[in-house]
Design an enzyme around this catalytic site. Structure first.
Site, PDB file in Angstrom:
ATOM      1  N   HIS A  62       0.860  -1.182   0.000  1.00 21.51           N
ATOM      2  CA  HIS A  62       0.000   0.000   0.000  1.00 21.51           C
ATOM      3  C   HIS A  62       0.903   1.241   0.000  1.00 21.51           C
ATOM      4  CE1 HIS A  62      -2.779   2.964   1.840  1.00 21.51           C
ATOM      5  NE2 HIS A  62      -3.770   2.148   1.562  1.00 21.51           N
TER       6      HIS A  62
ATOM      7  N   ASP B   7       3.055  -4.502   7.885  1.00 22.44           N
ATOM      8  CA  ASP B   7       1.832  -3.729   7.736  1.00 22.44           C
ATOM      9  C   ASP B   7       0.666  -4.672   8.010  1.00 22.44           C
ATOM     10  OD1 ASP B   7      -0.412  -2.371   6.956  1.00 22.44           O
ATOM     11  OD2 ASP B   7       0.325  -1.796   4.967  1.00 22.44           O
TER      12      ASP B   7
ATOM     13  N   GLN C 105      -4.478  -4.989   7.032  1.00 24.56           N
ATOM     14  CA  GLN C 105      -5.471  -5.924   6.490  1.00 24.56           C
ATOM     15  C   GLN C 105      -5.400  -7.292   7.154  1.00 24.56           C
ATOM     16  OE1 GLN C 105      -7.800  -4.968   4.531  1.00 24.56           O
ATOM     17  NE2 GLN C 105      -7.000  -3.000   3.868  1.00 24.56           N
TER      18      GLN C 105
ATOM     19  N   LYS D 115     -10.313  -0.062  10.710  1.00 22.19           N
ATOM     20  CA  LYS D 115     -10.561  -1.249   9.888  1.00 22.19           C
ATOM     21  C   LYS D 115     -10.933  -2.458  10.738  1.00 22.19           C
ATOM     22  CE  LYS D 115      -7.141   0.083   6.347  1.00 22.19           C
ATOM     23  NZ  LYS D 115      -7.921   0.700   5.279  1.00 22.19           N
TER      24      LYS D 115
ATOM     25  N   CYS E  40      -4.853   2.708  -3.429  1.00 24.01           N
ATOM     26  CA  CYS E  40      -3.596   3.196  -2.850  1.00 24.01           C
ATOM     27  C   CYS E  40      -2.469   2.195  -3.064  1.00 24.01           C
ATOM     28  CB  CYS E  40      -3.758   3.523  -1.359  1.00 24.01           C
ATOM     29  SG  CYS E  40      -4.908   4.857  -1.053  1.00 24.01           S
TER      30      CYS E  40
END
Lengths: 436, 173
Positions: A143, A219, A222, A245, A392
């Site tokens: 991302h 990261d 997600q 999220k 993104c």
């Protein structure tokens, strides 16, 4: 053309122990109707909806407990501080951290990456550093949040960036990993792609990075909302993710780091809260984690995030993951059965290595490519909310040879009826753009 | 699907499927300008050739993107080709004015509004928009206005003699 049925039970959907109807009833926004249609929210990878318990926790905080933290000695201020620090402890528990000192509250995952780049990165990767390993290894599927902060470091300090490639199915190609790690000081990798859904072998990468003398930043934007997370099992040194999220409010994110790394890092933003002492000729930085939390923090948001963590823990992250794995399997089967060649779905076919996102491009009945924005517009008229654009991840879009895709993403409140509604709405788009 | 037909009118779909003036022009004499919409990845490359009498002698466009951006670009090239630079500017102004009107319950109502707003008194009445009125439905979809105005902003930049080449973003609709 009537949609083809796919046997949900045969695919295991509904067998994971999550009562989706009951879960969905916890989320007030999901009761909305759009032009008379049921709201079919398939954009949770961008931001999830919030359960009533999170909304109530924040309201209750403002109604009963609000004061600034770490300052007042009066009762309400002490309670606010306790609520804020309790949220930190809850987050640490949720990700398997050994304690709250490694948990820094940021604005979002993006700010957390920037924090690491501007502090640890500037300290360890600059040409003036005595360290031998000064390159940064990222991946083609990152991302922008895990690309641009490092590009800014490249611009400012001349830091070398390298990128792990992906294969045509959307998996990282790791055959050259050891060679690419030579001279690398930090590896930045997403645990789960926000476009491809790919769940990356973070542990394998982190172990190789450590062997090569590099630290690893994961990261988790997600992954943390969608599957069990244990920072020790991941083997990473930094983990970033966003509250919004994972059923929590916007405005707060998390940087988790190994405590010895945090201890070694200079302060990020300057101001109140992040200092022990200030004199006109200098200042002394605060202890971790407060050293990295300048100014009044997002207190109500921390309370909301804490309620979100409680909500997810009560459901069980293993069950959340199992539900999404089954649902994405149902979605891949249903969309293939109904739309076949007209639909190109990106990412791995094996649902054991795929999160709950389905990015796709689409052709109309006469074979015209339908732009994802037009697709999303038509779906919206059926109450179906999907994301359209580059997500993104423009370098990944270029790698895939597209300028944009549509993306449906699932969460714990998504069910097979949502997938069926998406499939039905795609028929409408197909007809409209075929000019029939 | 009431409302969708208002956005995706047949003439718009026609320009999307069969874009007019698609291609490239030699630079010089043409000016080349790029337009990007970072939101949806729309890209327009516009070639505008202005002759010695200040007319848009030739125009071509390439790029790719959504139905609204591509059909608007196609319709724009058809509308300004052969017109004077001043007329092209006035048409751009009229087109943008159409999209800034939020209440588009009737196209004729929108055009009536145009006569009263946004045009200085020393200018003649706004030019007829013709086929471009088909894009009036975009006004009710704020996110898509940038798609519709992308090529028009690129046109304005191309007509600006100080900037023969460059890039524009759909930052301001």
């Amino acid at each position: 053309m009537a949609p083809l049925g796919v046997d949900a039970m045969a695919l295991g959907v509904g067998g994971t122990g999550i009562d989706v109807a009951a879960v969905a009833a916890d989320f007030p926004l999901l009761a909305r109707r759009i032009d008379g249609n049921r709201l079919v929210f398939l954009d949770s990878a961008a931001s999830s909806q919030k359960p009533r318990s999170v909304i109530d926790a924040m309201s209750r905080y403002y109604e009963t407990t609000h004061a600034n933290v770490h300052r007042g000695v009066y009762r309400v201020a002490e309670e606010a501080t306790a609520a804020y620090e309790s949220a930190r402890a809850g987050v640490a528990r949720f990700i398997g951290a050994s304690g709250p000192r490694g948990v820094v509250f940021t604005k979002n995952a993006t700010e957390a990456v920037n924090l690491v780049a501007r502090t640890w990165g500037a300290q360890n990767l600059s040409p003036g550093s005595t360290k031998a390993n000064r390159a940064v290894l990222l991946t083609e599927m990152e991302h922008h949040a895990n690309l641009v902060p490092w590009m800014m470091l490249r611009d400012a300090l001349g830091v070398e960036l390298r990128f792990l490639p992906i294969d045509d199915e959307g998996n990282l190609i790791l055959t050259d990993l050891d060679r690419m790690l030579d001279g690398v000081g930090l590896v930045g990798v997403t645990a789960a792609s926000n476009v491809l859904g790919t769940i990356n072998p973070v542990r394998l990468i982190a172990d190789a990075a450590h062997a090569a003398g590099a630290v690893t930043l994961v990261d988790g934007a997600q992954s943390v909302p969608h599957m069990p997370t244990d920072v020790e099992a991941l083997g990473c040194d930094f983990l970033v993710f966003s509250s919004h999220k994972m059923c929590g409010p916007t405005g707060i994110g998390v940087l988790w780091a190994r405590e010895e790394l945090l201890e070694s890092m200079p302060a990020f933003l300057g101001g109140g809260e992040m200092i022990l002492d200030v004199r006109l000729d200098g200042w002394v930085p605060n202890e971790i984690p407060w050293r990295f939390e300048a100014g009044t923090p997002p207190i109500a948001e921390a309370v909301g995030l804490s309620a979100a963590v409680d909500y997810l823990e009560a459901l069980g992250m293993e069950r959340v993951r199992a539900h999404e794995r089954d649902l994405v399997g149902y979605a891949l089967a249903t969309l293939a059965a109904n739309h076949g060649e007209a639909m190109k779905i990106y990412g791995p076919a094996d649902v054991d290595h795929r999160g709950g996102v389905v990015a796709f491009t689409f052709e109309s009945a006469l074979g015209h490519s339908v732009h994802p924005h037009d697709l999303a517009q038509v779906l919206d008229h059926r109450g179906v909310c999907v994301r359209a654009g580059h997500h993104c991840a423009k370098p990944l879009m270029r790698r895939l040879g597209v300028s944009a895709t549509a993306r449906a993403s699932f969460y714990l409140y998504s069910d097979t009826a949502d997938v069926d509604a998406l499939s039905e709405a795609l028929f409408a788009a197909s007809d409209l753009f075929a000019g029939v | 699907m009431t409302g969708l037909e208002d956005l995706y009118r047949e003439i718009i779909l026609d320009h999307y499927r069969s874009p007019r003036n698609r291609g490239e022009l030699d630079c010089p004499p043409a000016r080349r300008v790029e337009g990007f919409n970072p939101l949806c990845g729309d890209e327009i490359v516009l070639y505008v050739e202005v002759d010695s009498e200040d007319n848009v002698a030739n125009i071509a466009m390439s790029g790719q993107g959504c139905c609204i951006s591509q059909s608007s670009a196609s319709m724009m090239t058809a509308a300004v080709k052969g017109r004077s630079v001043a007329e092209a500017r006035r048409l751009t102004k009229a087109f943008k004015a159409m999209l800034s009107i939020s209440d588009t319950t009737s196209v004729s109502g929108a055009i009536v509004d145009l006569h009263g707003a946004g045009f200085e008194t020393n200018e003649s009445r706004p030019p007829a928009l013709g086929d471009l009125e088909a894009l009036s439905g975009v006004a009710t979809y704020p996110v898509r206005i940038k798609c519709a105005t992308l090529s028009w902003n690129a046109l304005l930049q191309a007509l600006d003699a100080d900037a023969p080449t460059g890039a524009t973003e759909a930052a301001s609709p």
